[in-house]
Scaffold this motif. Structure first.
Motif, mmCIF file in Angstrom:
data_model
loop_
_atom_site.group_PDB
_atom_site.id
_atom_site.type_symbol
_atom_site.label_atom_id
_atom_site.label_comp_id
_atom_site.label_asym_id
_atom_site.label_seq_id
_atom_site.Cartn_x
_atom_site.Cartn_y
_atom_site.Cartn_z
ATOM 1 N N GLN A 1 30.901 34.046 35.149
ATOM 2 C CA GLN A 1 29.645 34.552 35.690
ATOM 3 C C GLN A 1 29.366 33.916 37.039
ATOM 4 O O GLN A 1 29.555 32.722 37.232
ATOM 5 C CB GLN A 1 28.498 34.249 34.729
ATOM 6 N N GLY A 2 28.927 34.723 37.995
ATOM 7 C CA GLY A 2 28.629 34.225 39.325
ATOM 8 C C GLY A 2 29.841 34.167 40.228
ATOM 9 O O GLY A 2 29.743 33.733 41.360
ATOM 10 N N SER A 3 30.989 34.596 39.723
ATOM 11 C CA SER A 3 32.181 34.589 40.544
ATOM 12 C C SER A 3 32.668 36.016 40.759
ATOM 13 O O SER A 3 32.210 36.945 40.098
ATOM 14 C CB SER A 3 33.278 33.734 39.900
ATOM 15 N N ALA A 4 33.565 36.166 41.710
ATOM 16 C CA ALA A 4 34.113 37.484 42.015
ATOM 17 C C ALA A 4 35.599 37.338 42.300
ATOM 18 O O ALA A 4 36.068 36.270 42.689
ATOM 19 C CB ALA A 4 33.400 38.072 43.226
ATOM 20 N N MET A 5 36.341 38.422 42.068
ATOM 21 C CA MET A 5 37.767 38.381 42.369
ATOM 22 C C MET A 5 38.210 39.730 42.901
ATOM 23 O O MET A 5 37.601 40.758 42.600
ATOM 24 C CB MET A 5 38.583 37.984 41.147
ATOM 25 N N ARG A 6 39.257 39.692 43.702
ATOM 26 C CA ARG A 6 39.819 40.905 44.280
ATOM 27 C C ARG A 6 41.330 40.771 44.286
ATOM 28 O O ARG A 6 41.863 39.738 44.707
ATOM 29 C CB ARG A 6 39.315 41.074 45.703
ATOM 30 N N LEU A 7 42.005 41.811 43.807
ATOM 31 C CA LEU A 7 43.457 41.802 43.846
ATOM 32 C C LEU A 7 43.901 41.740 45.291
ATOM 33 O O LEU A 7 43.475 42.540 46.121
ATOM 34 C CB LEU A 7 44.035 43.050 43.172
ATOM 35 N N LEU A 8 44.737 40.771 45.582
ATOM 36 C CA LEU A 8 45.244 40.572 46.929
ATOM 37 C C LEU A 8 46.621 41.206 47.076
ATOM 38 O O LEU A 8 46.892 41.930 48.024
ATOM 39 C CB LEU A 8 45.306 39.069 47.203
ATOM 40 N N TYR A 9 47.486 40.951 46.093
ATOM 41 C CA TYR A 9 48.858 41.454 46.162
ATOM 42 C C TYR A 9 49.459 41.478 44.764
ATOM 43 O O TYR A 9 49.229 40.560 43.985
ATOM 44 C CB TYR A 9 49.693 40.546 47.071
ATOM 45 N N GLN A 10 50.211 42.528 44.478
ATOM 46 C CA GLN A 10 50.944 42.624 43.207
ATOM 47 C C GLN A 10 52.408 42.865 43.538
ATOM 48 O O GLN A 10 52.749 43.845 44.200
ATOM 49 C CB GLN A 10 50.419 43.761 42.334
ATOM 50 N N ALA A 11 53.273 41.948 43.110
ATOM 51 C CA ALA A 11 54.707 42.055 43.363
ATOM 52 C C ALA A 11 55.344 43.028 42.387
ATOM 53 O O ALA A 11 54.808 43.286 41.298
ATOM 54 C CB ALA A 11 55.359 40.677 43.234
ATOM 55 N N SER A 12 56.494 43.545 42.759
ATOM 56 C CA SER A 12 57.212 44.461 41.862
ATOM 57 C C SER A 12 57.609 43.762 40.565
ATOM 58 O O SER A 12 57.810 44.407 39.543
ATOM 59 C CB SER A 12 58.443 45.034 42.568
ATOM 60 N N SER A 13 57.679 42.443 40.583
ATOM 61 C CA SER A 13 58.018 41.670 39.385
ATOM 62 C C SER A 13 56.861 41.610 38.389
ATOM 63 O O SER A 13 57.038 41.204 37.249
ATOM 64 C CB SER A 13 58.398 40.242 39.775
ATOM 65 N N GLY A 14 55.657 41.974 38.859
ATOM 66 C CA GLY A 14 54.473 41.891 38.007
ATOM 67 C C GLY A 14 53.587 40.704 38.333
ATOM 68 O O GLY A 14 52.463 40.617 37.856
ATOM 69 N N ASP A 15 54.084 39.750 39.135
ATOM 70 C CA ASP A 15 53.236 38.648 39.574
ATOM 71 C C ASP A 15 52.085 39.218 40.388
ATOM 72 O O ASP A 15 52.244 40.212 41.109
ATOM 73 C CB ASP A 15 54.019 37.672 40.457
ATOM 74 N N ALA A 16 50.911 38.598 40.278
ATOM 75 C CA ALA A 16 49.742 39.073 41.017
ATOM 76 C C ALA A 16 49.009 37.891 41.631
ATOM 77 O O ALA A 16 48.984 36.796 41.057
ATOM 78 C CB ALA A 16 48.812 39.849 40.092
ATOM 79 N N TRP A 17 48.423 38.120 42.789
ATOM 80 C CA TRP A 17 47.615 37.130 43.490
ATOM 81 C C TRP A 17 46.240 37.724 43.694
ATOM 82 O O TRP A 17 46.099 38.877 44.101
ATOM 83 C CB TRP A 17 48.237 36.780 44.835
ATOM 84 N N PHE A 18 45.216 36.934 43.396
ATOM 85 C CA PHE A 18 43.828 37.367 43.515
ATOM 86 C C PHE A 18 43.080 36.433 44.449
ATOM 87 O O PHE A 18 43.295 35.218 44.433
ATOM 88 C CB PHE A 18 43.125 37.330 42.153
ATOM 89 N N LEU A 19 42.188 36.994 45.239
ATOM 90 C CA LEU A 19 41.256 36.208 46.025
ATOM 91 C C LEU A 19 40.053 35.982 45.124
ATOM 92 O O LEU A 19 39.487 36.935 44.580
ATOM 93 C CB LEU A 19 40.869 36.979 47.290
ATOM 94 N N ILE A 20 39.679 34.720 44.924
ATOM 95 C CA ILE A 20 38.633 34.343 43.975
ATOM 96 C C ILE A 20 37.505 33.628 44.721
ATOM 97 O O ILE A 20 37.756 32.761 45.550
ATOM 98 C CB ILE A 20 39.186 33.349 42.918
ATOM 99 N N LYS A 21 36.282 33.987 44.419
ATOM 100 C CA LYS A 21 35.107 33.262 44.913
ATOM 101 C C LYS A 21 34.321 32.844 43.692
ATOM 102 O O LYS A 21 33.882 33.694 42.911
ATOM 103 C CB LYS A 21 34.263 34.140 45.827
ATOM 104 N N ASP A 22 34.157 31.539 43.500
ATOM 105 C CA ASP A 22 33.459 31.074 42.305
ATOM 106 C C ASP A 22 31.950 31.033 42.535
ATOM 107 O O ASP A 22 31.473 31.323 43.630
ATOM 108 C CB ASP A 22 34.006 29.730 41.820
#
Length: 83
Positions: A4-25
């Motif tokens: 609660q009070g945080s937000a996230m946005r998908l930044l990048y998803q690799a073909s391998s399935g790994d994912a990176w998110f930009l997170i604001k707490d």
């Protein structure tokens, strides 16, 4: 799902399935969270935004963040330059 009070946005998803998110707490701190693909068995990890950018290796996830930052400039109205 972010806390609660945080937000996230998908930044990048690799073909391998790994994912990176930009997170604001809830405190306003910004980080990048890496979520490895399920078969790798790895655990999600977070790195501070400055450390992520300082790595500067030009990986696709870093280029994705730079493109996102670039959209902020593209959508901002032009204003007088300030020194």
């Amino acid at each position: 799902m972010p806390a609660q009070g945080s937000a996230m946005r998908l930044l990048y998803q690799a073909s391998s399935g790994d994912a990176w998110f930009l997170i604001k707490d809830g405190a306003g701190d910004v980080a990048v969270e890496h979520r490895p693909n399920a078969p790798s068995g790895g655990q999600p990890s977070r790195i501070g935004l400055l450390d992520f950018l300082a790595a500067g290796s030009g990986k696709p996830e870093q280029r994705a963040l730079m493109r996102l930052i670039g959209t902020l400039v593209e959508s901002a109205p032009a204003g007088p330059e300030r020194a």
